[in-house]
Every structure is written in structure tokens, then in C-alpha cells.
Design a protein around this motif. Structure first.
Motif, mmCIF file in Angstrom:
data_model
loop_
_atom_site.group_PDB
_atom_site.id
_atom_site.type_symbol
_atom_site.label_atom_id
_atom_site.label_comp_id
_atom_site.label_asym_id
_atom_site.label_seq_id
_atom_site.Cartn_x
_atom_site.Cartn_y
_atom_site.Cartn_z
ATOM 1 N N VAL B 400 0.894 -1.235 -0.039
ATOM 2 C CA VAL B 400 -0.053 0.138 0.031
ATOM 3 C C VAL B 400 1.047 1.153 0.195
ATOM 4 N N ILE B 401 1.854 1.239 0.760
ATOM 5 C CA ILE B 401 2.726 2.532 0.987
ATOM 6 C C ILE B 401 3.476 2.738 -0.420
ATOM 7 N N ALA B 426 -5.707 11.007 1.483
ATOM 8 C CA ALA B 426 -5.601 9.844 2.119
ATOM 9 C C ALA B 426 -4.186 9.037 1.279
ATOM 10 N N ILE B 427 -4.088 9.110 0.182
ATOM 11 C CA ILE B 427 -3.019 8.459 -0.379
ATOM 12 C C ILE B 427 -1.628 9.258 0.075
ATOM 13 N N GLU B 428 -1.892 10.256 0.089
ATOM 14 C CA GLU B 428 -0.512 11.240 0.273
ATOM 15 C C GLU B 428 -0.281 10.896 1.617
ATOM 16 N N ASP B 429 -1.109 10.777 2.433
ATOM 17 C CA ASP B 429 -0.576 10.209 4.114
ATOM 18 C C ASP B 429 0.067 8.801 3.754
ATOM 19 N N ALA B 430 -0.512 7.828 3.239
ATOM 20 C CA ALA B 430 -0.250 6.672 3.344
ATOM 21 C C ALA B 430 1.205 6.398 2.290
ATOM 22 N N ALA B 468 -6.447 -1.104 4.876
ATOM 23 C CA ALA B 468 -6.179 0.141 6.099
ATOM 24 C C ALA B 468 -7.291 -0.090 6.973
ATOM 25 N N ALA B 469 -8.511 -0.732 6.520
ATOM 26 C CA ALA B 469 -9.575 -0.656 7.470
ATOM 27 C C ALA B 469 -9.778 -2.129 8.206
ATOM 28 N N GLU B 470 -8.571 -3.053 7.958
ATOM 29 C CA GLU B 470 -8.808 -4.401 8.235
ATOM 30 C C GLU B 470 -9.177 -4.733 9.725
#
Lengths: 180, 782
Positions: B400-401, B426-430, B468-470
Motif C-alpha cells: 500500500v505504501i 489519504a493516499i498522500e498520507d499513505a 487500511a480498515a482491516e
């Protein structure tokens, strides 16, 4: 050439004119005999460099002598600021009245000739503006949101936050200088 | 049932002119009259028989059209620009074009339910016989098919009787669809009348499907205490072979359960499902598990948990085969309406099909025999599970990262997202190793994956969100009460009075799909709010599932907190999409059982009764499909208003009342014939709300009806005012329109309201015996 913010929302032959200079908005407000400002719930979620969009819209309404209709639950954010909107009703109710040539308006003085929309979900505002474009031929509409709304008569193109805030400030300053 | 086939078979007949052998003579159907109730004026109504009633509704609730597009592109004259007052080459204007599109949507919806019912009834007749009795509640339910009785004027007793009703419905859909052809209907109001007709026959089609499956499969029969069953991604036991069923038509899933039971495998394999097949399989086997509503399809498949995917019909992702292949799970298509390009293996030996699926020689199979589906699905799941080892399509955190680092910041994902979720942020954070924002998106993501299609880097964004929501997903463990089916006649007798008099403040049905603006949690919040206020809350379909996906501080879910009886303060899950007519049926039965109105083929009178007296409201907060459009229009014709969420504005047409037009709100007083102003009750027939808060206030308002007693009206006003104050921060500005006498005023707010009434120049007015039908006036004034 502006593009709809939601990529697939292609309107058809008649598209909104792009507001290239924000003074177009203040000029249209000045020229209108009966302008009205319609504010949706997202206005309360938008921060303009440290102030809420709601605060800005209150000032705009005062400067232009323009009545405000708060849609959804937005009225509470105005009341919280000690400002009572001229009316509150669902977005579809105000749209349905705006398409009626015989509506006497909020004050009994007749139909409006300019409706400014801001703060409604993009896709909902999109279809409401479409309804007015097709069935309210004498009404001009402006979207004050920072994304292109192709069914309005006039709309900003898709703007970043900084440019949008700058545009809003120009409108306010122009109304201050030259009156509403 | 009122009709019987008349068939004469003659082995050999000698006459003056010769000998006839093996003669078979059919003379159609003859009437067998056993029902004492007098038939009403509109048995098996044609597409124009109820037009006058429709026009009464449409004069008050005028269409407001919101076109998706300026053009019409349905024939080769076009594209035609219909902007403003332009007309197309065929002469049609924009209003008519929009209503035509609404009619098309409702025809699709009605045809889907009716075709579903046809397949189901054919299968059940083959399995259980034409004479299998219709029984939806034993002695507790005498009016077994209120919608069918009302519309068709017949009383179905056996499965075979349902075929005649389906013949009628199929004919009506054909007529309605034909009206949308170029050069047919030209009036928007006549299109709208046909929309209402499509909705009405849709309700009959759904009722046929549900009473057939309840009767044959012994689903809960009007049981307020139907079992609580597991729901949520976290409830699945992934250590076992897992079968996933998706869709609406339950026979293949039933055969899976039967095969497991007959072969002693019931505890060895998990049967899980999505959408209405999941709801219906738990009505058959409470050990089956519901994963969630339609939006959970991708996230569940990509989790790798299902070992075999079985799809039947409706609301199934068109790319389900592609997604199944990503996790190496074989897919079985079980409906002729959804073959997915797979080879037809219906007549092949089961073990051959299993071998091909297990070896990976074939990615899937079309099997149009539910029994064979049962055998193949179970055998395949057991054999394929050890080989697959839950191979999943969700990436690891590291992937993901790394993927997020490839993001171009083009914002195409956000611009494709129906809910405008801030995916780029959210992708920027990831990319910086922080997945919290991605996890937050999970709550409002409707699982459509348009973000992935839009991404120029082909990032599997939806899978990123799921990864991310696992933790949240593992905690999705809730309970839902299995669909109970019909409402008992005795329940109607007990609450009919309080509902009609307004003392139970309303009946609110949360139905429809999961295209929510801010996640399914809003459904749970709304259902609990109204149940706490002692409304009767009904649920069905995906909305019934979303209502379950909430826990209070004690860890209890709404179906555990509230009872399941049709009474004040209940949350009553009637079942799947095709169970919706039990909701309409409850309103019809109030008119029939409580008010003793003739039900049989008496549509207009019963709808007039419901519109004026029964404070029922439908809420389809995530309505997405054409079926949902048809379901809503079935409620409109019956006089039940429907509220949709903001995405519902995309149905392109609302039916809106105007409370400021006094002349729209007069009814006849059936006692005198006098025309009486009753206020805007209910104010709208179809309306999209911008937010949950707005919807809740409007729902409470829409429960008011002209016939409310003063006590009932005061109760309804109390809720309306209280919700408005709490959610909008203001006293409603229209209460003077709803107060008829001072006795209507809620006692705790008397002084404040009297002051408002004085300011508005309010005058007391009479409470009539309300009707829109002049023929129901008992005595005219001189």
C-alpha cells in the motif's frame, strides 16, 4: 474550457459560462432586481483561511441586500452566529418554487431573477441546476462553489482552495466598494 | 382462486362422421367463485384504468424534472437537443422525455421482480407441485396476499394460482414498455400515470415471489420472534471452506444448504451471502451468515475468504468473474439472466464440472439447475479450499505504501468517487506510512471502485482502503433478525386504531439499496431514533442489513435492542427486496381489517384511505437501482410518500407538493361533501433530502395525515417540533398549517405555539372525514 468536477457529469449542448473574473459575480448581483442566495450544509464544513464560509456568506448577504435560504440543516449554523436566514427549506422546495413563474417569493414581492447556489453536494446541486436550466428560462443561476457546475448559467472552473478564496474576496471587496 | 382451467381429454370417440382418437380440448379457464367479498371496480386493471386516481395525485404532487443530460439519444433521429422548450425530431419535449426515462427505469425494475417471481414460481411448482398451498402465517394471516387481492381481485390459494397473476403482470409490463417507443405517449403526465402503474404491478410481482418462497421453503411465517442471525465480515469462519452467494433468487442457495444437510456436511462448510439472497438464505437456514449489503461485494471477494462464488440475479457486479479470478475462486453463474459469458454446463455430470473448477481448467460455469449448483458448489468449495489457502487480492501494508508513492496527485480518483471522498489526501498520507485517513474512508466508501478505474497508475485504491480498515472489518460482527415476512392480521387489529388515529406517530419503512452519502451508519441511527420515539420501524433488503451494523455501549445491535413485532417501538425486518409488499400490505390490511373496507379489486378507494389516514413513509436512503424506482412508485400510487437520500435526486424527477399553495390541500368531507382545507399532509410524494438531519425532520412531518385525531396530531407535532429543534436548531416555520384546532397543540408547548398562531393569523378549522373521491361522499350539502 471548464470540465465538470465529477468527470462523468457531462451536461449536453448548453453549459455554464465560466467565471473568468470574479467581478462578473458582483456585477450580476448588482444588475439583478431580485437576487437570492441558497446555502447548503457543506458551507458549514468549509474553512476559508480561518473563518467559516457561513460567516462570509452572511457578509455577502448583508452587502448585497440578498435574502438567504438555508437548505437541509444549515439554518442552525446561521442561528449559532446570531443571523436568522430569510427562510429555511429543502433544496428541492426552493428549486421547485424558483421554477414557478407565479411564485410570490419569500417576501410576497414576486419571483427572483438571480439565484446563487453554494454548499450543496456537487451531484445534487448538479441536477437541481439542470432542473432550473430547463424549466426556469428567465432565471439566471450562479454556482459560487469551487468546482465547475455545468448546468448553472455561470460557474467558476475547478479551482484550488487558494484561488477560490481569492475570488470570493474580490467579490466581497467589489460589493463593498461599488455597493450591492 | 377464481379461475380454473377446463380441459377435456378423449381417448376414442365414435361419431356419425368417423372415429376421433386422442382428442385433447382446452377451453381456457372457467370461473370458480369461492370468495364472498364483492369484487371492486378494477380487477386486473389495464394501464389506463386508474388514470383518474393518478391525475388526482399528480395535480397535488407535481413532477419536478432534473434532467441528467440536455439530449435524447433513444432513436436515430437523434441525438436531439431538448434544452429548455425545444422539441426533438419526434415532437417530444424535455418534460415528457424525463418522465419517459422514469417509466423506462420503473419498467426495468418491475420486469426484474416479475421475471424473478416467474423463475421462482416455476421452480417451486416443479419441486413442490402446483397444488402446494400458499401459507404465509398459518391462522395468524388470513389475508395472505393483500396487494394481489387489491390489484387483481383474486385470492391465491396454491402455487399454481400465482401463474395467472404472473401472466397478467407480464402483459402489463409489455404494454408499459411499448409506451416508451418513439411516437407513442407524448404527455409527461400520462407517462407519470404509467410510472405509477409500473410501480403497482411491481408490488404484485414482488408479493408473488415472496409468498411463494415463504410457503414452499417454510421461511419464518409472520414471526415477530424470527431468529437473530449473524451479519458482518467478521462473522465468517474462514478456517472452513466458504461458499459466497450473491443476488436475489434463492433456490441455488437453498440447494447448497440442502446438499450440505443431506450429506452431513452442514457444520463443515460456511454458507455466506450478500444482498437479498443472503437475507433469504438466512430465512431458510439461520446458520447461514450475511456478510453485508451490496457495497460489500468487492471487499469480501478481495479478502480471499470465499472459496466458491455463486451468483444468481440482480445487483451483482458485472465484473464478478474477473474479481473471482483474482483470488482464484471458481464462480458459478446460476441464472439465465446473468450468464457472464460462461459455458453452459447444466447437462454435464456434476463431478466433471467440479474437476474442471478445482483444477482451474475453467474459471467458472453456467449451471441452470439449482440442485446441480448445490452439489457442484459444495464439492468444489471442499476441494478447492486447501489449494487456495484463502489467496487474497488485498495488498500488504508495505505494498500500500509503495503503491501510494506512485500517486501522480491528479485527483482523478476523487473526481470519479460518487461521494467525492478525499482519496488524494489519504493516499498522500499513505505514501508517508500513515494509513489512518485511508481507514476512515472505509466508513463512507460504497465499494464501487470507480477510483481504481480512473487511476492512471492502476492503483488498487479500493483494496488499499480495505487493507487500511482491516481491524474495523474484523470487528464487523452484528446480529440481524431474519426476515419475518408478513404482518399478522391480529397485529393489524391491535395497532390499526392507534395508527389511523395518529397515536402511534407513524410507520416508517427503511428500504432499498446501499448507495449512501455518508455510509450505512446513518440508517442505523435513523431507525433507532424513530423506534425510540415509538414509531413502528420496518426494514427490508440492504437497508435492513445496514440497520443492523451498529452496536450500543453494551455491544447490542438494534435488532437486539428493539422488538420485532409490528407495534410501537419495533424494528421489524420483513425480509429481502421482494418482501417490500408486506409493508404496503400492512397499510392495505389496516384499511381492510381495521376499517373494514372492501379490499378486492378496490384500488382507488384503498389508496385514498391510505393517503388520508395512514401515516406511513418509505425511506430509501441509498436507493440506487431501477428496482428501487419501481418499488417507490408502487408506494406513491398507494398514497405513501417516499424519501430518498441525496443520490436519489439522480432519479431525475421528484413529486413535490407546495404547502404555500392553499388551493392544493382541499379534500372532500365524506360526511357532507364540503371541501375542506386540511393542510399539506403529506407534503410530498417523492423527495430527495440533502442530509440525514433534514430527512429525519421531514419524515416526522410526512407522517401527518388529514384524519389524525387531535390527540394523535399533538403527538405527531411533538416529534416534528422536537426533531426540528434538535437537528435544525429552530422551531418549524409551518406548524400553523398543521394545527387544525387548539386541541392539536402539544400541551407542553401551548403558550409558545399560541403566540406563533396569533402572529400567523391562524384560524381554527374543522377536521373532516377526508377523501379525494367524490363517489365516497355519503350525503351532499344542499
Amino acid at each position: 474550457m471548464a470540465e465538470p468536477w465529477q468527470t462523468a457529469e457531462i451536461p449536453g449542448p448548453k453549459k455554464a459560462l465560466v467565471i473568468t473574473k470574479p467581478k462578473i459575480v458582483s456585477a450580476m448581483i448588482r444588475r439583478a432586481k431580485r437576487p437570492i442566495l441558497i446555502v447548503g450544509h457543506e458551507a458549514a464544513e468549509i474553512d476559508l483561511d480561518g473563518e467559516s464560509l457561513i460567516d462570509y456568506l452572511i457578509r455577502l448577504s448583508n452587502l448585497a441586500g440578498m435574502p438567504i435560504v438555508a437548505t437541509a440543516h444549515t439554518v442552525r449554523y446561521f442561528i449559532d452566529r446570531g443571523f436568522r436566514p430569510d427562510a429555511w427549506m429543502p433544496i428541492l422546495d426552493i428549486a421547485n418554487r424558483l421554477r414557478d413563474p407565479n411564485w410570490s417569493g419569500l417576501d410576497g414581492n414576486g419571483q427572483y431573477d438571480l439565484a446563487i447556489f453554494v454548499g450543496i453536494q456537487y451531484y445534487m446541486e448538479w441536477v437541481v441546476l439542470s432542473g432550473l436550466k430547463h424549466f426556469s428560462p428567465k432565471l439566471k443561476t450562479i454556482s459560487l462553489d469551487r468546482f465547475y457546475q455545468p448546468h448553472a448559467s455561470w460557474s467558476f472552473p475547478n479551482l484550488n482552495m487558494k484561488d477560490w478564496i481569492a475570488c470570493l474576496k474580490v467579490i466581497e471587496e467589489d460589493l463593498k466598494e461599488r455597493g450591492g | 382462486m377464481t379461475k380454473k382451467e377446463f380441459l377435456v381429454k378423449i381417448g376414442e370417440l365414435k361419431t356419425d362422421i368417423g372415429i376421433l382418437k386422442n382428442l385433447e380440448l382446452s377451453v381456457g379457464k372457467i370461473i370458480e367463485e369461492t370468495w364472498e367479498e364483492k369484487p371492486g371496480p378494477t380487477p386486473f386493471p389495464s394501464i389506463t384504468d386508474l388514470r383518474e386516481w393518478d391525475f388526482k395525485l399528480l395535480r397535488r404532487y407535481r413532477p419536478f424534472y432534473m434532467p441528467f443530460c440536455d439530449v435524447c439519444c433513444l432513436c436515430t433521429f437523434g441525438k436531439c437537443d431538448l434544452t429548455g422548450d425545444k422539441r426533438g425530431a419526434c415532437g417530444l419535449n424535455m418534460a415528457a422525455q424525463q418522465s419517459r426515462i422514469v417509466l423506462l427505469a420503473c419498467c426495468i425494475g418491475a420486469a426484474t421482480h416479475i421475471a424473478h417471481a416467474r423463475h421462482l414460481v416455476e421452480h417451486l411448482i416443479e419441486k413442490f407441485g402446483r397444488d402446494h398451498p400458499i401459507d404465509v402465517g398459518g391462522v395468524n394471516v388470513e389475508v395472505e396476499a393483500p396487494v394481489t387481492r387489491l390489484v387483481c381481485g383474486i385470492r391465491p390459494r396454491k402455487l399454481g394460482d400465482l401463474e395467472d397473476v404472473l401472466d397478467y403482470l407480464e402483459g402489463q409490463v409489455t404494454h408499459l414498455l411499448s409506451a416508451t417507443h418513439t411516437g407513442q405517449e407524448g404527455s409527461n403526465l400520462d407517462f407519470e400515470s404509467k410510472v405509477l402503474h409500473a410501480g403497482m404491478i411491481d408490488q404484485v410481482g414482488m408479493e408473488i415471489a415472496d409468498i411463494a418462497q415463504i410457503s414452499a421453503y417454510n421461511f419464518p411465517k409472520a414471526d415477530p420472534n424470527a431468529p437473530l442471525v449473524d451479519i458482518g465480515l467478521g462473522v465468517v469462519d474462514a478456517s472452513k471452506p466458504v461458499i459466497m452467494v450473491i443476488g436475489h433468487n434463492v433456490p441455488p442457495a437453498v440447494e447448497i444448504v440442502d446438499y450440505l444437510q443431506e450429506n452431513g456436511l452442514h457444520d463443515m462448510v460456511e454458507v455466506t451471502g450478500l444482498c437479498c439472497t443472503a437475507i433469504d438464505i438466512t430465512r431458510y437456514d439461520p446458520k447461514a451468515k450475511i456478510v453485508g449489503p451490496i457495497s460489500w461485494q468487492l471487499r469480501y471477494i478481495r479478502s480471499g475468504i470465499p472459496d466458491v462464488i455463486v451468483v444468481d440475479e440482480q445487483c451483482i457486479r458485472a465484473d464478478s468473474l474477473i474479481e473471482a479470478q483474482k483470488i482464484k475462486a471458481p464462480l458459478i453463474a446460476a441464472s439465465p439472466k446473468n450468464c457472464l459469458g460462461l459455458p453452459d454446463r447444466t447437462n454435464d455430470p456434476a463431478d466433471e464440472i467440479v474437476a474442471d473448477l478445482v483444477s482451474g481448467k475453467a474459471p467458472g460455469a453456467l449451471i441452470l439447475d439449482p440442485e446441480k449448483v448445490g452439489e457442484v458448489a459444495v464439492k468444489t468449495a471442499i476441494q478447492v479450499a486447501p489449494k487456495r489457502r484463502k489467496f487474497k487480492a488485498v495488498p500488504d501494508v508495505k505494498d500500500v505504501i509503495e503503491g501510494a508513492k506512485r500517486c501522480r496527485r491528479c485527483s482523478q480518483c476523487r473526481r470519479a468517487c460518487p461521494n467525492d471522498l478525499d482519496i488524494p489526501k489519504a493516499i498522500e498520507d499513505a505514501a508517508k506510512g500513515r494509513l489512518e485517513r485511508l481507514a476512515e474512508l472505509y466508513d463512507e466508501c460504497i465499494g464501487c471502485a470507480r477510483c481504481e478505474s480512473a487511476c492512471p497508475e492502476d492503483l488498487p485504491i479500493h483494496s488499499f482502503i480495505v487493507k487500511a480498515a482491516e481491524k474495523k472489518i474484523k470487528e464487523e460482527t452484528y446480529k440481524i433478525r431474519a426476515g419475518r415476512g408478513a404482518i399478522q392480521d391480529v397485529e393489524i387489529r391491535e395497532v390499526g386504531g392507534p395508527i389511523v388515529f395518529g397515536e402511534i406517530p407513524g410507520v416508517i419503512a427503511f428500504v432499498g439499496c446501499a448507495n449512501y452519502p455518508k455510509g450505512g451508519r446513518e440508517i442505523a441511527e435513523m431507525t433507532m431514533e424513530f423506534a425510540s420515539r415509538r414509531y413502528i420501524v420496518l426494514t427490508s433488503g440492504c437497508a435492513a442489513m445496514s440497520a443492523a451494523m451498529y452496536k450500543n455501549e453494551e455491544g447490542k445491535t438494534p435488532y437486539e435492542i428493539f422488538h420485532g413485532a409490528f407495534d410501537a417501538g419495533g424494528i421489524v425486518n420483513v425480509g429481502s427486496c421482494v418482501s417490500n409488499p408486506h409493508i404496503a400490505g400492512a397499510a392495505i390490511k389496516i384499511a381492510s381489517i381495521f376499517a373494514r373496507k372492501n379490499l378486492r379489486a378496490n384500488y382507488e378507494e384503498i389508496a385514498d384511505y391510505i393517503l388520508n389516514r395512514i401515516g406511513a413513509v418509505g425511506v430509501a436512503w441509498g436507493a440506487m437501482s431501477q428496482k428501487a424506482a419501481a418499488i417507490a412508485s408502487g408506494f406513491w400510487r398507494l398514497g405513501v410518500p417516499v424519501v430518498v437520500g441525496p443520490h436519489g435526486a439522480k432519479y431525475r424527477r421528484m413529486l413535490l407538493g407546495r404547502k404555500d399553495r392553499e388551493e392544493d390541500w382541499y379534500v372532500y368531507d365524506a360526511r357532507t361533501g364540503e371541501k375542506v382545507y386540511v393542510g399539506p399532509a403529506p407534503e410530498h410524494l417523492f423527495y430527495a433530502a440533502e442530509t440525514k438531519e433534514e430527512a429525519m425532520v421531514m419524515i416526522a412531518k410526512l407522517c401527518m395525515r388529514p384524519s389524525d385525531t387531535t390527540k394523535g396530531r399533538a403527538i405527531k407535532l411533538t416529534h416534528y417540533i422536537d426533531l426540528s429543534r434538535r437537528l435544525l436548531g429552530v422551531m418549524p416555520d409551518d406548524i400553523h398549517l398543521f394545527i387544525r384546532t387548539k386541541a392539536d397543540i402539544p400541551i407542553t408547548m401551548r403558550d409558545e405555539i399560541l403566540k406563533i398562531l396569533e402572529e400567523k393569523g391562524w384560524k381554527e378549522r374543522k377536521i373532516p372525514d377526508p377523501t379525494l373521491l367524490p363517489r365516497l361522499i355519503r350525503r351532499r350539502e344542499e
